[in-house]
Scaffold this active site. Structure first.
Site, short mmCIF file in Angstrom:
data_model
loop_
_atom_site.label_atom_id
_atom_site.label_comp_id
_atom_site.label_asym_id
_atom_site.label_seq_id
_atom_site.Cartn_x
_atom_site.Cartn_y
_atom_site.Cartn_z
N ASP A 79 0.90 -1.15 0.00
CA ASP A 79 0.00 0.00 0.00
C ASP A 79 0.94 1.20 0.00
OD1 ASP A 79 -1.37 2.32 1.01
OD2 ASP A 79 -3.04 0.99 1.42
N HIS A 80 0.99 1.93 -1.12
CA HIS A 80 2.07 2.91 -1.24
C HIS A 80 1.95 4.05 -0.22
CE1 HIS A 80 -0.71 5.29 -3.75
NE2 HIS A 80 0.08 6.32 -3.53
N HIS A 103 -5.85 2.88 1.46
CA HIS A 103 -4.94 3.91 1.98
C HIS A 103 -5.48 4.59 3.25
CE1 HIS A 103 -3.15 3.21 -1.82
NE2 HIS A 103 -3.86 4.05 -2.53
P1 NDP Z 1 -0.03 -1.67 -17.01
O1 NDP Z 1 -1.27 -2.14 -17.67
O2 NDP Z 1 0.60 -0.41 -17.47
O3 NDP Z 1 1.08 -2.80 -17.04
C1 NDP Z 1 0.76 -4.16 -16.84
C2 NDP Z 1 1.97 -4.99 -17.21
O4 NDP Z 1 1.64 -6.38 -17.08
C3 NDP Z 1 2.41 -4.80 -18.66
O5 NDP Z 1 3.80 -4.95 -18.71
C4 NDP Z 1 1.72 -5.97 -19.35
O6 NDP Z 1 2.35 -6.36 -20.53
C5 NDP Z 1 1.91 -7.04 -18.31
N1 NDP Z 1 0.98 -8.14 -18.52
C6 NDP Z 1 -0.34 -8.17 -18.24
N2 NDP Z 1 -0.83 -9.39 -18.55
C7 NDP Z 1 0.19 -10.12 -19.03
C8 NDP Z 1 0.34 -11.45 -19.52
N3 NDP Z 1 -0.69 -12.29 -19.55
N4 NDP Z 1 1.55 -11.85 -19.94
C9 NDP Z 1 2.61 -11.02 -19.90
N5 NDP Z 1 2.53 -9.75 -19.46
C10 NDP Z 1 1.35 -9.32 -19.04
O7 NDP Z 1 -0.41 -1.57 -15.46
P2 NDP Z 1 0.35 -0.73 -14.33
O8 NDP Z 1 1.81 -0.88 -14.50
O9 NDP Z 1 -0.23 0.62 -14.27
O10 NDP Z 1 -0.16 -1.46 -13.01
C11 NDP Z 1 0.33 -2.72 -12.59
C12 NDP Z 1 -0.24 -3.01 -11.21
O11 NDP Z 1 0.19 -2.01 -10.32
C13 NDP Z 1 -1.77 -2.99 -11.16
O12 NDP Z 1 -2.17 -3.95 -10.24
C14 NDP Z 1 -2.08 -1.59 -10.66
O13 NDP Z 1 -3.31 -1.55 -9.99
C15 NDP Z 1 -0.93 -1.37 -9.69
N6 NDP Z 1 -0.63 0.04 -9.45
C16 NDP Z 1 -0.26 0.86 -10.47
C17 NDP Z 1 0.05 2.19 -10.20
C18 NDP Z 1 0.49 3.11 -11.27
O14 NDP Z 1 0.74 4.28 -10.95
N7 NDP Z 1 0.61 2.67 -12.51
C19 NDP Z 1 -0.01 2.74 -8.81
C20 NDP Z 1 -0.38 1.77 -7.83
C21 NDP Z 1 -0.67 0.48 -8.15
P3 NDP Z 1 1.65 -6.02 -21.94
O15 NDP Z 1 1.88 -4.57 -22.12
O16 NDP Z 1 2.34 -6.89 -22.88
O17 NDP Z 1 0.17 -6.37 -21.77
C1 BG6 Z 2 -3.71 5.25 -6.05
C2 BG6 Z 2 -5.07 5.42 -6.67
O1 BG6 Z 2 -3.69 4.11 -5.25
O2 BG6 Z 2 -3.44 6.38 -5.24
C3 BG6 Z 2 -5.15 6.71 -7.48
O3 BG6 Z 2 -5.33 4.31 -7.53
C4 BG6 Z 2 -4.76 7.89 -6.63
O4 BG6 Z 2 -6.45 6.90 -7.99
C5 BG6 Z 2 -3.42 7.61 -5.96
O5 BG6 Z 2 -4.67 9.03 -7.46
C6 BG6 Z 2 -3.11 8.73 -4.98
O6 BG6 Z 2 -1.81 8.56 -4.51
P1 BG6 Z 2 -1.00 9.80 -3.95
O7 BG6 Z 2 0.27 9.20 -3.46
O8 BG6 Z 2 -0.83 10.75 -5.11
O9 BG6 Z 2 -1.84 10.41 -2.89
#
Ligand code: NDP
Ligand code: BG6
Length: 651
Positions: A203-204, A266
């Site tokens: 949980d960031h 959070h």
């Molecule tokens: P993205 O969709 O940007 O990235 C997902 C990644 O997983 C990609 O590299 C994708 O590859 C890969 N992937 C998914 N399915 C498969 C598969 N079957 N085989 C191989 N690769 C696969 O998501 P995010 O990076 O944004 O988020 C990842 C996790 O982190 C989520 O659970 C999200 O809720 C959490 N998170 C993200 C935040 C953020 O700021 N981005 C903040 C807090 C939590 P491909 O592109 O090839 O599909």
């Molecule tokens: C993420 C939520 O967990 O926290 C986003 O998915 C939200 O919707 C974010 O914007 C907020 O994080 P922070 O650190 O900017 O308060």
């Protein structure tokens, strides 16, 4: 007033060195989903920050895996480029970056392909032999949760579980389920492959220094703990306000909403830190037990209580804090034009234990609000006003302890003091500790401390299965209650406003108010305050009280005795004469109500809200004091009053 720094790092020493932090033993970190947004925006900058602070082990490498058919060279090139864009450090250290990217490797493959995992197994063995990482493996699931189980079974098939050398840990990203049933299912799936002590659920918010400091503050300072209970605390408020909307994440947000996205995780984590019982030690399980017990004590709402104790909202069109237009949530990409998803929620909770019995806990969070700010306000019970009878003091404010989590980072205590002079008059003042003034640690992503703690095997900052499920048990009836009844008033707040009016009613019906934390940027939007000296600005942030009106509400009625001046933050009001004829229109940044106070006469005009309005009130006594002590402020007010109404004000 600012605090004095007693212990500070010596010259040239980093904050982490001062805190005695050392790199963990060597390990390989495997990132599943390495082509995704999380990896480039948060994980790589966090690892780079750890490299800059010399907190990465000497024997260390990252292996990225995702579907894109990149080579290691391409992966390094991309990450080096992204690092420049997303680095959080004031100065970018190219040499550290160059050395860091040499530790990155990439292997392409889909998570359903056993061959991809066979290749991964081979690469980990090869790098382990080359670098001497003692078989230690950290798996990071930077992927959607639906593939956590798949990845885990593929790792088992590829023989990772049979390895006997070193440790294996897995970091799991949110969301941990969509509701209670799916969270239980996800936990069951993960626990099939990993032991609880191997699982690190991120949980960031727990990576934020200011959140971690809640525990340090509570349990290392003897003066607060005796006050931390129902006898002295009136209520506690938690606010997480975001000025951004859903930012292109419409399809995710439609299935989530703010209760799932922010409050269930959070905000409940912060609530647990603020309200938990003192742990017997700072050992991970002692803290995690304390948090779990606190959440278990939160009263689960009955269906008939949902309307009384919760408010939900969704933003309509409006403006960003910088004035640029914002479309309604329902007009965002990938959002249903009739969406019932809440972008704002406020809750009133109770903790049924000895310490907090009867103390209301108010939480609110929303997107597209007037500012970005996370604050926790512990409001103490009032001193008895009666002992001030016969003095110039007509009322007392409460004392408040405020944790500024972000973007301001610090702790503030608000109390009264006597105004210098022959009579007894009081003024609210504050003592404030600011992280920026006391420490020189670089701004991180919050992920540094989490990754580092996982590497050293400290699970304190990560969520255990029981905590996740308990948090869903609290949220589930609210989600069910909301799902059973379509919101009729959506959208019910303008983007850029303070949120739905009903959220004010939730707390005001109890005779309390949300504490809006006003910062200098907010005051800067009001031209009247531009000429104010810094001392007055400091006072104003504590004196101004927020109030909201709906379109059509009368704010000031002609003939009434004025008790306050108003500053219009957002919205439009009309000034009406005795015949109800509009004589002026006032907008954002304007103020009104000063004439009645300056002339000590009944209100000369009626003021009515044309749109919904967010305003600050400056009460009569505070207004008079500001005029008396700050001549520039008095001059600005009287000049405007003179121009606006051609009145002669007393000098
Ligand atoms: P993205 O969709 O940007 O990235 C997902 C990644 O997983 C990609 O590299 C994708 O590859 C890969 N992937 C998914 N399915 C498969 C598969 N079957 N085989 C191989 N690769 C696969 O998501 P995010 O990076 O944004 O988020 C990842 C996790 O982190 C989520 O659970 C999200 O809720 C959490 N998170 C993200 C935040 C953020 O700021 N981005 C903040 C807090 C939590 P491909 O592109 O090839 O599909
Ligand atoms: C993420 C939520 O967990 O926290 C986003 O998915 C939200 O919707 C974010 O914007 C907020 O994080 P922070 O650190 O900017 O308060």
């Amino acid at each position: 007033m600012s605090t004095q720094l007693i212990v500070s790092p010596s010259q040239g020493q980093s904050q982490s060195e001062a805190a005695g932090a050392r790199p963990s033993s060597g390990c390989l970190m495997v990132i599943f989903g390495a082509s995704g947004d999380l990896t480039k925006r948060l994980l790589m900058p966090a690892l780079y920050n750890l490299a800059c602070d010399q907190l990465l082990p000497t024997s260390f490498a990252v292996i990225g895996i995702a579907r894109d058919a990149w080579t290691t060279a391409e992966f390094r090139e991309r990450m080096a480029r992204d690092l420049k864009q997303f680095s959080t450090r004031k100065q970018f250290d190219q040499a550290v970056c160059d050395a860091f990217v040499q530790r990155l490797h990439y292997t392409p493959g889909s998570f359903d392909d056993p061959q991809a995992f066979a290749r991964l197994a081979q690469l980990t063995e090869q790098l382990d032999a080359e670098l001497g990482t003692d078989g230690n493996l950290l798996f990071y699931m930077a992927t959607p949760p639906v593939v956590f189980g798949l990845i885990s079974s593929r790792l088992v098939e590829a023989g990772f579980q049979k390895r006997t050398r070193g440790w294996q840990r897995v970091i799991v990203e949110k969301p941990f389920g969509h509701d209670l049933a799916s969270a239980i299912e996800l936990n069951r799936e993960i626990l099939k492959h990993w032991r609880e002590e191997q699982i690190y659920r991120i949980d960031h918010y727990l990576g934020k220094e200011t959140v971690q400091n809640i525990l340090a503050f509570r349990f290392s300072n003897g003066i607060f703990e005796p006050l931390w209970n129902k006898h002295f605390v009136d209520h506690i408020q938690f606010t997480v306000a975001e000025s951004v909307g859903v930012e292109g994440r419409g399809s995710y947000y439609e299935r989530s909403g703010v209760l799932r996205d922010m409050i269930q995780n959070h905000m409940f984590q912060m609530l647990a830190y603020v309200c938990m019982e003192p742990p017997s030690s700072f050992q991970p399980n002692a803290i995690r037990d304390g948090k779990a017990r606190l959440l278990e004590a939160i009263r689960v709402m009955k269906p008939e209580e949902i309307d009384q104790y919760t408010v939900r909202g969704q933003y309509g069109p409006g403006r960003k804090p910088d004035g640029s237009p914002v479309t309604a949530y329902r007009a965002e990409a990938d959002v249903n034009p009739q969406s019932a998803t809440e972008t704002f929620a406020a809750l009133k909770l109770f903790i049924d234990n000895w310490r907090w019995e009867g103390v209301p806990i108010y939480l609110r969070s929303g997107k597209s609000l007037w500012k970005r700010g996370t604050e926790i306000v512990v409001e103490f019970k009032k001193a008895p006003e009666v002992i001030f009878r016969g003095t110039a003091v007509d009322h007392l404010d409460t004392n408040r302890l405020i944790f500024h989590i972000q973007p301001d980072q610090g702790i503030e205590l608000r109390f009264h003091t006597k105004v210098p002079g022959p009579t007894l008059q009081l003024q609210p003042v504050n003592m404030r500790f600011s992280y920026g003034e006391a420490f020189r640690a670089g701004r991180g992503t919050g992920y540094e401390v989490l990754i580092y703690n996982c590497m050293i095997g400290d699970a304190t900052l990560f969520s255990r299965t029981d905590l996740v499920e308990t948090a869903w048990r609290i949220a589930q009836p609210i989600m069910d209650g909301w799902a059973a009844k379509q919101p009729e008033d959506f959208p019910n707040y303008a983007a850029g406003s303070w949120g739905p009016l009903k959220s004010c009613e939730l707390i005001e019906n109890d005779g309390r108010k949300w504490t809006e934390i006003i910062n200098r940027e907010v005051l800067a939007k009001v031209p009247l305050f531009h000429t104010c000296d810094p001392v007055l600005l400091n006072v104003l942030v504590m004196l101004l009280k927020p109030v909201t009106f709906s379109a059509g509400d009368v704010i000031i009625r002609r003939g009434e005795t004025g008790q306050e001046m108003y500053v219009l933050c957002r919205g439009e009001v009309e000034v009406l004469d005795a015949q109800d004829k509009r004589i002026a229109t006032l907008k954002d940044g304007d103020f009104f109500g000063e004439i009645g106070l300056l002339l000590a006469q009944p209100r000369t005009a009626t003021i009515r809200a044309v749109t919904s309005c967010d305003l600050f009130i400056l009460e009569k006594a505070s207004f008079a004091k500001a005029l008396e002590d700050h001549p520039q402020f008095a001059q600005a007010i009287t000049e405007t009053a003179h121009k606006r109404y051609q009145v002669q004000t007393p000098s």
